[in-house]
Design a protein around this motif. Structure first.
Motif, PDB file in Angstrom:
ATOM      1  N   LYS A  68      30.774  22.233   6.747  1.00 51.15           N
ATOM      2  CA  LYS A  68      29.389  22.540   6.405  1.00 51.15           C
ATOM      3  C   LYS A  68      29.377  23.129   5.006  1.00 51.15           C
ATOM      4  O   LYS A  68      30.027  24.123   4.726  1.00 51.15           O
ATOM      5  CB  LYS A  68      28.801  23.532   7.405  1.00 51.15           C
ATOM      6  CG  LYS A  68      28.725  22.986   8.811  1.00 51.15           C
ATOM      7  CD  LYS A  68      28.221  24.027   9.768  1.00 51.15           C
ATOM      8  CE  LYS A  68      28.247  23.532  11.189  1.00 51.15           C
ATOM      9  NZ  LYS A  68      27.834  24.562  12.140  1.00 51.15           N
ATOM     10  N   ASN A  69      28.645  22.470   4.117  1.00 47.57           N
ATOM     11  CA  ASN A  69      28.611  22.884   2.723  1.00 47.57           C
ATOM     12  C   ASN A  69      27.165  22.809   2.241  1.00 47.57           C
ATOM     13  O   ASN A  69      26.772  21.860   1.585  1.00 47.57           O
ATOM     14  CB  ASN A  69      29.524  21.982   1.895  1.00 47.57           C
ATOM     15  CG  ASN A  69      29.637  22.421   0.465  1.00 47.57           C
ATOM     16  OD1 ASN A  69      29.339  23.570   0.147  1.00 47.57           O
ATOM     17  ND2 ASN A  69      30.056  21.524  -0.403  1.00 47.57           N
ATOM     18  N   GLY A  70      26.399  23.815   2.609  1.00 49.46           N
ATOM     19  CA  GLY A  70      24.991  23.788   2.241  1.00 49.46           C
ATOM     20  C   GLY A  70      24.260  22.698   2.996  1.00 49.46           C
ATOM     21  O   GLY A  70      24.393  22.543   4.198  1.00 49.46           O
ATOM     22  N   ARG A  71      23.512  21.883   2.287  1.00 47.42           N
ATOM     23  CA  ARG A  71      22.731  20.815   2.924  1.00 47.42           C
ATOM     24  C   ARG A  71      23.534  19.553   3.186  1.00 47.42           C
ATOM     25  O   ARG A  71      23.198  18.765   4.055  1.00 47.42           O
ATOM     26  CB  ARG A  71      21.535  20.468   2.049  1.00 47.42           C
ATOM     27  CG  ARG A  71      20.545  21.573   1.958  1.00 47.42           C
ATOM     28  CD  ARG A  71      19.380  21.164   1.118  1.00 47.42           C
ATOM     29  NE  ARG A  71      18.396  22.235   1.079  1.00 47.42           N
ATOM     30  CZ  ARG A  71      17.357  22.233   0.317  1.00 47.42           C
ATOM     31  NH1 ARG A  71      17.123  21.221  -0.499  1.00 47.42           N
ATOM     32  NH2 ARG A  71      16.511  23.241   0.342  1.00 47.42           N
ATOM     33  N   THR A  72      24.584  19.338   2.404  1.00 46.42           N
ATOM     34  CA  THR A  72      25.358  18.117   2.530  1.00 46.42           C
ATOM     35  C   THR A  72      26.705  18.400   3.180  1.00 46.42           C
ATOM     36  O   THR A  72      27.558  19.036   2.576  1.00 46.42           O
ATOM     37  CB  THR A  72      25.593  17.480   1.138  1.00 46.42           C
ATOM     38  OG1 THR A  72      24.347  17.331   0.484  1.00 46.42           O
ATOM     39  CG2 THR A  72      26.279  16.142   1.271  1.00 46.42           C
ATOM     40  N   PRO A  73      26.920  17.934   4.410  1.00 49.49           N
ATOM     41  CA  PRO A  73      28.230  18.138   5.036  1.00 49.49           C
ATOM     42  C   PRO A  73      29.280  17.225   4.390  1.00 49.49           C
ATOM     43  O   PRO A  73      28.974  16.122   3.939  1.00 49.49           O
ATOM     44  CB  PRO A  73      27.995  17.770   6.493  1.00 49.49           C
ATOM     45  CG  PRO A  73      26.806  16.877   6.476  1.00 49.49           C
ATOM     46  CD  PRO A  73      25.980  17.261   5.292  1.00 49.49           C
TER      47      PRO A  73
END
Length: 99
Positions: A68-73
């Motif tokens: 999970k990296n902000g909005r873009t996995p």
């Protein structure tokens, strides 16, 4: 020691233990194709920042990791191999002997 979320009783997935110091290092590669039909055989809990899935496509299995990296996995996967070889790697991951 595994840190569990406050609402742990509502989690339905597997929570991974802390990795062992002499663990096996798993090599991760970019996802082959996001449009393939993959059967997810098992998965870890979605409450963690890293989610692991034991996947199967045809006669091959692999492990997919989603960070999970902000909005873009960010999705990565292991080699595609035999059921036995991938199951052994999955078991090592679940016991903290691989990361």
């Amino acid at each position: 020691m595994t840190v569990l979320p406050l609402d742990y009783e509502h989690c339905i997935g597997i929570h991974l233990p802390e990795p062992c110091p002499d663990r096996t290092v798993i090599h991760w590669y970019p996802t082959y194709s996001p449009y393939e039909r993959v059967r997810v055989r098992a998965y870890t809990c979605h409450c963690a920042p890293l989610i692991y899935e034991l996947c199967q496509i045809g006669g091959q299995r692999f492990i997919r990791r989603t960070r999970k990296n902000g909005r873009t996995p960010i999705r990565e996967e292991t080699f595609r191999g035999s059921t036995l070889r991938t199951q052994l790697l999955w078991d090592s991951l679940l016991t903290g002997n691989a990361r």
